[in-house]
Design a protein around this motif. Structure first.
Motif, mmCIF file in Angstrom:
data_model
loop_
_atom_site.group_PDB
_atom_site.id
_atom_site.type_symbol
_atom_site.label_atom_id
_atom_site.label_comp_id
_atom_site.label_asym_id
_atom_site.label_seq_id
_atom_site.Cartn_x
_atom_site.Cartn_y
_atom_site.Cartn_z
ATOM 1 N N GLU A 42 14.937 -7.172 -42.114
ATOM 2 C CA GLU A 42 15.204 -8.601 -42.157
ATOM 3 C C GLU A 42 16.696 -8.880 -42.291
ATOM 4 O O GLU A 42 17.212 -9.851 -41.706
ATOM 5 C CB GLU A 42 14.435 -9.238 -43.315
ATOM 6 C CG GLU A 42 12.925 -9.237 -43.086
ATOM 7 C CD GLU A 42 12.173 -9.971 -44.175
ATOM 8 O OE1 GLU A 42 12.824 -10.431 -45.143
ATOM 9 O OE2 GLU A 42 10.940 -10.103 -44.060
ATOM 10 N N HIS A 60 16.215 -18.986 -42.276
ATOM 11 C CA HIS A 60 14.987 -18.281 -42.656
ATOM 12 C C HIS A 60 15.295 -16.918 -43.246
ATOM 13 O O HIS A 60 14.821 -16.579 -44.345
ATOM 14 C CB HIS A 60 14.070 -18.120 -41.442
ATOM 15 C CG HIS A 60 12.881 -17.244 -41.712
ATOM 16 N ND1 HIS A 60 11.802 -17.651 -42.463
ATOM 17 C CD2 HIS A 60 12.616 -15.947 -41.330
ATOM 18 C CE1 HIS A 60 10.922 -16.673 -42.549
ATOM 19 N NE2 HIS A 60 11.381 -15.632 -41.873
ATOM 20 N N TRP A 61 16.093 -16.125 -42.542
ATOM 21 C CA TRP A 61 16.394 -14.783 -43.045
ATOM 22 C C TRP A 61 17.253 -14.844 -44.302
ATOM 23 O O TRP A 61 17.137 -13.988 -45.180
ATOM 24 C CB TRP A 61 17.091 -13.957 -41.958
ATOM 25 C CG TRP A 61 16.291 -13.792 -40.707
ATOM 26 C CD1 TRP A 61 16.670 -14.118 -39.445
ATOM 27 C CD2 TRP A 61 14.962 -13.253 -40.592
ATOM 28 N NE1 TRP A 61 15.674 -13.829 -38.541
ATOM 29 C CE2 TRP A 61 14.602 -13.294 -39.230
ATOM 30 C CE3 TRP A 61 14.040 -12.753 -41.507
ATOM 31 C CZ2 TRP A 61 13.370 -12.850 -38.759
ATOM 32 C CZ3 TRP A 61 12.801 -12.317 -41.041
ATOM 33 C CH2 TRP A 61 12.487 -12.362 -39.685
ATOM 34 N N ARG A 84 14.943 -15.437 -47.199
ATOM 35 C CA ARG A 84 14.227 -14.202 -47.520
ATOM 36 C C ARG A 84 15.107 -13.260 -48.346
ATOM 37 O O ARG A 84 14.658 -12.651 -49.320
ATOM 38 C CB ARG A 84 13.785 -13.520 -46.231
ATOM 39 C CG ARG A 84 12.714 -14.272 -45.464
ATOM 40 C CD ARG A 84 11.361 -14.133 -46.106
ATOM 41 N NE ARG A 84 10.904 -12.736 -46.071
ATOM 42 C CZ ARG A 84 9.854 -12.280 -46.740
ATOM 43 N NH1 ARG A 84 9.162 -13.106 -47.515
ATOM 44 N NH2 ARG A 84 9.485 -11.019 -46.633
ATOM 45 N N GLN A 141 15.523 -14.697 -51.852
ATOM 46 C CA GLN A 141 14.322 -14.510 -52.664
ATOM 47 C C GLN A 141 14.285 -13.103 -53.244
ATOM 48 O O GLN A 141 13.992 -12.909 -54.433
ATOM 49 C CB GLN A 141 13.064 -14.762 -51.833
ATOM 50 C CG GLN A 141 11.771 -14.450 -52.591
ATOM 51 C CD GLN A 141 10.523 -14.809 -51.807
ATOM 52 O OE1 GLN A 141 10.443 -15.898 -51.242
ATOM 53 N NE2 GLN A 141 9.561 -13.907 -51.763
ATOM 54 N N ARG A 142 14.574 -12.099 -52.423
ATOM 55 C CA ARG A 142 14.599 -10.725 -52.939
ATOM 56 C C ARG A 142 15.651 -10.572 -54.026
ATOM 57 O O ARG A 142 15.429 -9.880 -55.023
ATOM 58 C CB ARG A 142 14.866 -9.740 -51.791
ATOM 59 C CG ARG A 142 13.640 -9.322 -51.020
ATOM 60 C CD ARG A 142 13.950 -8.173 -50.066
ATOM 61 N NE ARG A 142 14.913 -8.591 -49.061
ATOM 62 C CZ ARG A 142 14.573 -9.135 -47.893
ATOM 63 N NH1 ARG A 142 13.299 -9.327 -47.609
ATOM 64 N NH2 ARG A 142 15.497 -9.474 -47.020
#
Length: 372
Positions: free
Chosen positions: A196, A281-282, A285, A288-289
């Motif tokens: 990602e 979007h990426w 992501r 979030q991680r």
């Protein structure tokens, strides 16, 4: 417990000796059994403050039964018999001989308030450790449909525990907690993260203008040092209004020494040449991680602080608040990324003792200002 059956002699080495708080609880209960009216001097604790079920049951019995007449209590054991009967309803293994033991081991009944304060301090440490463990467990719960929301809720619950401990125990100067090595984190599977992040870098390279809309994403949010460095390269080029494409990013990477680790230029070019999806979007992501990883590190660090019995309650507060500030900083960026409006967390009133108005909110505010 002293009333438990004696183990086999060969098993003695496997039995851990009681912790100091066990003896403190014995002294407190012995003081209250000897002089029940010392209960008026005890505050800040409840039955669940004790480390064993038997001690909790005894304290609950002492605090719920009517106190005996002092003259009568000095002449007979009727009140003690009622305490034992009430305690056995919750802890069937209690015996009259154990109550006798508690009375015998109490050095000074007039020290009951000091014993209660020690019990309160140890209970605070256990509460903090439990809340930190729940935070770490939530981070790694793969069944959660909304992991960020669940983790932030646990972080709020942990912060509430910290605030309550701070209200009970006044601060002292220079009380940084003793540093302890936290437990090792669960080894993550970086396969999905790497893929990602590669799509993030390629898509941002193909659409450099979009990187302006994800300023909330920092290089440290990416899992691999090469990816973090490449993100710095392409965002730097975009800020300078210079051409952005795989070749210019590669050249910037060379100027910053990113290829010194052995990364092949051809591999970097290939990585940056396959855009897909959107940068936002990426980026979300990746953020979030980063938030979950930050919560995991903070939770394990607080666990380590709470696991060190040499740390005082306020030392635990200092260490916990510093760790929670790390979560707050990422949380604020997450709210910017997702457009969510934070809901103020209600501040519980102090249960027993009021301390200075120092709250985790102060750390949250400083963390939010730091990223603006």
């Amino acid at each position: 417990m002293p009333h438990a059956p004696e183990p086999d002699e060969d098993d003695l080495d496997a039995i851990a000796p009681p912790q100091p708080v066990f003896h403190v609880e014995q002294a407190l209960l012995g003081a209250l059994l000897l002089d029940p009216y010392r209960l008026d001097d005890v505050s800040g604790i409840a039955a669940d403050s004790f480390s064993t079920a038997a001690h909790a049951a005894l304290y609950a019995a002492i605090t719920t039964l009517p106190l005996p007449d002092p003259a009568e209590h000095a002449k007979n054991t009727k009140w003690l018999d009622r305490v034992l009967a009430a305690g056995r309803e919750q802890a069937r293994g209690l015996t009259a001989s154990y109550l006798h033991t508690l009375v015998q081991v109490c050095p000074w009944p007039r020290h009951a308030p000091a014993y209660a304060r020690m019990v309160e301090a140890e209970h605070a440490r256990r509460r903090l450790q439990t809340a930190a463990e729940r935070l770490v467990q939530t981070v790694h719960d793969v069944s959660l449909p909304h992991p960020v929301h669940a983790v932030l809720a646990e972080a709020d619950a942990l912060a509430a525990v910290v605030d309550d401990i701070a209200a009970r125990f006044p601060p002292r100067a220079g009380v940084v907690p003793r540093t302890a090595a936290p437990s090792p984190p669960v080894a993550p599977d970086y396969t999905e993260a790497v893929e990602e992040e590669q799509m993030l870098l390629a898509t941002a390279t193909a659409n450099p203008v979009d990187s302006e809309y994800v300023r909330w994403l920092l290089p440290d949010d990416l899992t691999l040092p090469l990816h973090a460095g490449l993100w710095q390269c392409l965002t730097a080029l975009a800020r300078r209004r210079e051409p952005v494409d795989p070749v210019t990013v590669l050249w910037e990477a060379q100027q910053r020494g990113l290829l010194d680790d052995g990364s092949e230029p051809g591999e970097v070019l290939h990585l940056l040449a396959e855009p897909a999806g959107s940068v936002e979007h990426w980026g979300e992501r990746a953020l979030q991680r980063s938030l979950l990883a930050t919560a995991d590190r903070a939770g394990r660090r607080i666990e380590a602080y709470a696991g060190d019995t040499a740390n005082t309650p306020f030392q635990l507060v200092v260490g916990a608040r510093r760790s929670l500030a790390d979560i707050s900083a990422v949380r604020t960026r997450w709210q910017h990324a997702t457009g969510t409006v934070p809901t103020p967390r209600p501040r519980p009133a102090p249960t027993t003792r009021a301390g200075p108005p120092t709250t985790t909110a102060a750390y949250t505010g400083r963390a939010a200002r730091a990223i603006r």
